[in-house]
Design an enzyme around this catalytic site. Structure first.
Site, PDB file in Angstrom:
ATOM      1  N   GLU A 196       0.825  -1.215   0.000  1.00  0.00           N
ATOM      2  CA  GLU A 196       0.000   0.000   0.000  1.00  0.00           C
ATOM      3  C   GLU A 196       0.857   1.262   0.000  1.00  0.00           C
ATOM      4  O   GLU A 196       0.561   2.225   0.709  1.00  0.00           O
ATOM      5  CB  GLU A 196      -0.968  -0.013   1.192  1.00  0.00           C
ATOM      6  N   ASP A 239      -8.550  -9.027   4.160  1.00  0.00           N
ATOM      7  CA  ASP A 239      -8.236  -7.925   5.075  1.00  0.00           C
ATOM      8  C   ASP A 239      -9.284  -7.791   6.169  1.00  0.00           C
ATOM      9  O   ASP A 239     -10.070  -6.849   6.144  1.00  0.00           O
ATOM     10  CB  ASP A 239      -8.128  -6.616   4.294  1.00  0.00           C
ATOM     11  N   GLU A 246     -12.453  -2.256  12.424  1.00  0.00           N
ATOM     12  CA  GLU A 246     -12.501  -1.521  11.163  1.00  0.00           C
ATOM     13  C   GLU A 246     -13.675  -1.953  10.292  1.00  0.00           C
ATOM     14  O   GLU A 246     -14.421  -1.119   9.787  1.00  0.00           O
ATOM     15  CB  GLU A 246     -11.180  -1.712  10.403  1.00  0.00           C
TER      16      GLU A 246
END
Lengths: 608, 608
Positions: free
Chosen positions: A241, A320, A348
């Protein structure tokens, strides 16, 4: 805002108790402080004695003795007694149990101070500097010790400019924090930027095979370990990323990790090297690339090439931290490599501490299948309840304790005992009703049959079924008017299913329902093992999920006289938001799939 | 970065010319400066004479004379000569031609300094203070004058804390900017916060009928107009997207606007009161609410109730500056109210100055149908080409000049003459090929048949077909497996179509194709007036749109020797991005509608 641990009062069982802590290790003083604080009496003529051997975290409880293998075990034994633990031997199934903080020194303009944090600012830094009063860090270390945690990484894996300097001219901040954690037997680790030799060292390269680079890291490690004798090591997010890494220099991840490992080896430190490497600029039109394959494709060929003090850190699922994923195949594909499994305590993708989502049942499935290190991303901030949602404390607690006690329900009981020692059994009943199955409830209204990422892009809260469907992130569901799901089979798909040592996921006949759409693209009329069709399952689970949240709200109302009013109000307001959000998920998901499939709900319930 | 007007060099036709500016108005000095700057000679024995009457912006050109109705007309005549304008009378069809800046003093953490700005920072403020060197503002005023603009609002309609103080202790900044604009005959207006009496004045209320509030505004207006004798007035976004307004106090918009108007009336100032009022927290499940109706529903009943110096400012379409909208029905529904039509020069929804999109043809359709004031939201920033994309300058120019010359192609020619006075005719040919139909090209690959808002939420760049479909913003397309579009008919829909004085939009038989899906929900197989089906039209226009962008790129390559290399490179790189983005639009839109409809392209082109 006052500090409010709201979970771990002094250990009441010690009040009036005659205690001998028979060790000269510094951690013995920590145990003695607990005795004094709780009104116990330190005396050689004790009815409770703590002893410690030289090493190891396990301990044995008998009626009048905590016999610890090593110094830390005295603390673990203390808290085991506090929660009324059983006599016998207590041993963790993971040697290193680490909490990773994604805290930044500075407030990031988009991500805030704590990346993916939902509990306020960092408990370590404020206004760009280390906090002056670290009393809260000490309290936090005590909480972690009670959860059986023995390591912590203090800063975000995305290492920005200010945080990079924790290696060099801001090292004293690491030293200070390490002292607080050491008081409860917790070792401190640091996230580093792979390009640090360029950023901080004025070197022209960060090539891991360059001798000046290697020397630079060795010098850094020497200095760090001189200042922090028990320094744990480095955590690295490389070539991921946008973060720098060895690929920049044509080197492998093994070469990158081993270079850092060599610098730390003389001091006993380790490198946690994250396997979260994938192409985040994928073309959604390209059906041959599959993000789920990436970690295995990158790392499995490197098995056996990593140094002894490198630990490859693998997210529990291949994508993820979605609500439901299969176990990452990397975790069983590298027998000659030390591995750590990474869990995400911060919610998240699982409700961001606005939703109750007790994750221990999910983690238990993971931990039953893997060994090595256990690492977990913190959900803690400077919120007065530590975790925003007070009930999310239980996730932080479970992230450590599952290494010692694999029963999620029992771990939840432990957390209740420590948090609400005076509470009546009615409160326990209410909390179990709300929390035990809350992960499955969350799954029902958000992520049917293993499909993930139907969230609002960027912040990841709330539904947006197509939000990631045409993005470069590699997170697609391929819903069309006929069906939905990702074909990851070997016969017709991306062959991700072949990364497993078994063939269970290759066929719809053997693939479990809850992962069907993770591995297969099927018609909406496909009949599940449950007997329902895919489309009817989507409708049913979304209606049921909202109903279950309504039940949680009703249950919490029954607890209004059983807990502190502020805490009750905080949880109640979050449950209100959970119900609103769950309703939104239900309606958007059902409408989306009804508009696409044209198939009505067999029960005729309202779909907008 | 150097200032680079790149559009308006000195007026070369004046070189060596003998000029008399026969007026003692200060603007006569501005004309004289232009003469000197271009190498002309000021002399009573002139072959070119400027004269000015007392008032009015019109002027008459004869062979040797600019006879202006009022002082400003001398400047307009000067630039008319610079572009080789025709002899005869030149008269604007809109009395006030205003550019609205959405500039902030401070940089907003999400929106940047210029809200919806794509050309860098503000030319007025930097680092929280007024810029020291205002030479660029003077240059900008000159550009605006050349475009026939006579008014400017200097700050964002969303008035934050720092900008609110422009009314009070930061008033000297307004005074300074007004001086720069006055030099070219441009009057300065200010966006104000309706709650200013509370925020700045320590009053307990901003109720427009409260005598202390009214006195506070009167005092403010007196002070402003004492410092700025030609102060234009206030622009107000009230009760809109979270901004305060009279609704807070149970007052009407007429009461709110008239209160401010009373404060300004003694000084000749006006209030521009925006009609952009709607429920931005709509429930997407609620099919009875229609954002398109909101401005009319709120304002049409107030016709006749506004003071003489209130101008209701209406966006040209009923929603929000989409690529294709019908004319706002408010613009023909308030015969007893002064109105301003608001255009958006900054390309929020039309390519954000990364895409070529010459908007004059769209605006011409609007301006042909309305009268009153013309206002337009600026696309200017501290970018060296003013507007990010150099060709976007033409939109700023056209936003003023269309009030004088209703032919978009001719206005584009004017801009070319002023910008590239030395350019060969080949360059004109290339620019016309690229720009003349660029709005229609943009429409083809983004917004079929009047459907808008299929953009990424928040920043509004690039495709996301369902991005706004389940949001509170009231911007839906209702695509399902059978059809698409919003039913706004009286018979079966929201009856927005009934807000027009004609019934053209009520029936698919009479609704123009380009607005079909704005007014009707139809099957994908519906046959358009063009003979194509809705689904085939979507496929065809998206393939065609990309092909047209490829042609733009090819045309620009031909211009490589015809313009400054830096400018050529800037445009070329933006065209590359336009092609990438148009391809993304094509593929996402076609894939989305193919997945939903299941109907293949009749030409068998590739849909992913």
């Amino acid at each position: 805002m006052s500090i409010h641990p709201a979970w771990l009062p002094p250990c009441a069982f010690l009040a009036g108790r005659r205690v001998l802590v028979d060790s000269d290790h510094p951690l013995a003083d920590t145990v003695r402080e607990e005795v004094i604080r709780a009104g116990g009496i330190l005396t050689p003529h004790a009815d409770l004695t703590f002893t410690a051997g030289p090493a190891g975290d396990a301990f044995t409880l008998t009626g009048d003795r905590v016999a610890a293998d090593g110094p830390r075990g005295m603390i673990y034994g203390l808290f085991e007694l506090a929660r009324g633990g059983a006599a016998g031997r207590h041993e963790p199934s993971f040697e290193r149990r680490m909490i990773d903080h994604w805290d930044n020194v500075d407030v990031h303009p988009v991500m805030g101070q704590v990346e993916r944090g939902y509990s306020g600012g960092s408990i370590f830094w404020k206004d760009g500097v280390l906090r002056g009063d670290l009393g809260r860090v000490r309290d936090y270390a005590r909480l972690l010790a009670a959860a059986g945690i023995n390591a912590v990484t203090i800063n975000n894996v995305n290492v920005h400019a200010a945080e990079a300097r924790l290696l060099t001219d801001r090292r004293d901040e690491v030293v200070t924090l390490a002292r607080e954690f050491r008081h409860f037997g917790i070792v401190t680790h640091l996230s580093i930027n792979f390009a640090a030799p360029v950023i901080l060292g004025d070197l022209p390269t960060a090539d891991p095979l360059d001798p000046h680079v290697r020397q630079w890291w060795a010098t850094i490690a020497n200095s760090l370990c001189e200042d922090i004798s028990d320094f744990g090591g480095f955590l690295v997010k490389a070539d991921s990323e946008g973060q720098p890494g060895p690929f920049t220099y044509g080197r492998s991840h093994a070469e990158g990790a081993n270079m850092l490992a060599a610098a730390l080896a003389p001091h006993g430190g380790v490198v946690h090297w994250r396997a979260f490497v994938y192409n985040h600029r994928q073309d959604w039109r390209d059906r041959t690339t599959d993000r789920a394959r990436a970690a295995y494709d990158h790392f499995a060929p490197l098995d056996g090439l990593f140094a002894d003090n490198v630990i490859v850190q693998v997210k529990h699922g291949p994508i993820d931290f979605q609500t439901r994923e299969p176990l990452s195949p990397v975790l069983t594909a590298m027998p000659s490599t030390r591995l750590a499994v990474e869990l995400q305590v911060t919610q998240e993708y699982t409700g961001q501490q606005k939703h109750v989502c007790y994750l221990a049942p999910m983690w238990k499935e993971v931990l039953d299948s893997v060994h090595g290190d256990l690492t977990a991303v913190s959900n803690v901030g400077d919120d007065r309840y530590w975790t925003g949602h007070p009930l999310a404390q239980a996730n932080l607690y479970a992230a450590g304790r599952l290494a010692w006690n694999p029963d999620p329900t029992a771990v939840l009981d432990e957390w209740m005992t420590l948090t609400f020692p005076e509470a009546p059994s009615e409160l326990r009943t209410v909390l179990h009703r709300i929390m035990d199955r809350s992960w499955l409830t969350y799954e029902k209204y958000t992520a049917p049959l293993g499909i993930g990422f139907m969230v609002r892009p960027g912040h990841h809260y709330g539904p947006d079924v197509d939000g990631y469907e045409y993005t470069p992130w590699g997170t697609y569901h391929f819903a069309d008017r006929d069906g939905v799901g990702v074909d990851r089979t070997s016969a017709t798909g991306t062959a991700f299913a072949a990364q497993y040592p078994h063939s269970r996921y290759e066929s719809t006949a053997t693939c479990p329902d809850e992962l069907l759409l993770f591995f297969h693209h099927v018609p909406y009329t496909h009949v599940l093992h449950s007997g329902s069709t895919v489309i009817q399952h989507i409708y049913d689970t979304h209606f049921d999920g909202v109903t279950e949240v309504e039940s949680m709200l009703a249950a919490w109302q029954e607890a209004s006289s059983l807990v502190d009013p502020d805490l009750h109000a905080r949880v109640a307001s979050r449950l209100d938001e959970q119900l609103r959000s769950a309703t939104e998920w239900r309606d958007q998901m059902n409408t989306y799939f009804y508009r696409k499939s044209g198939i009505p709900d067999t029960h005729g319930r309202r779909i907008h």
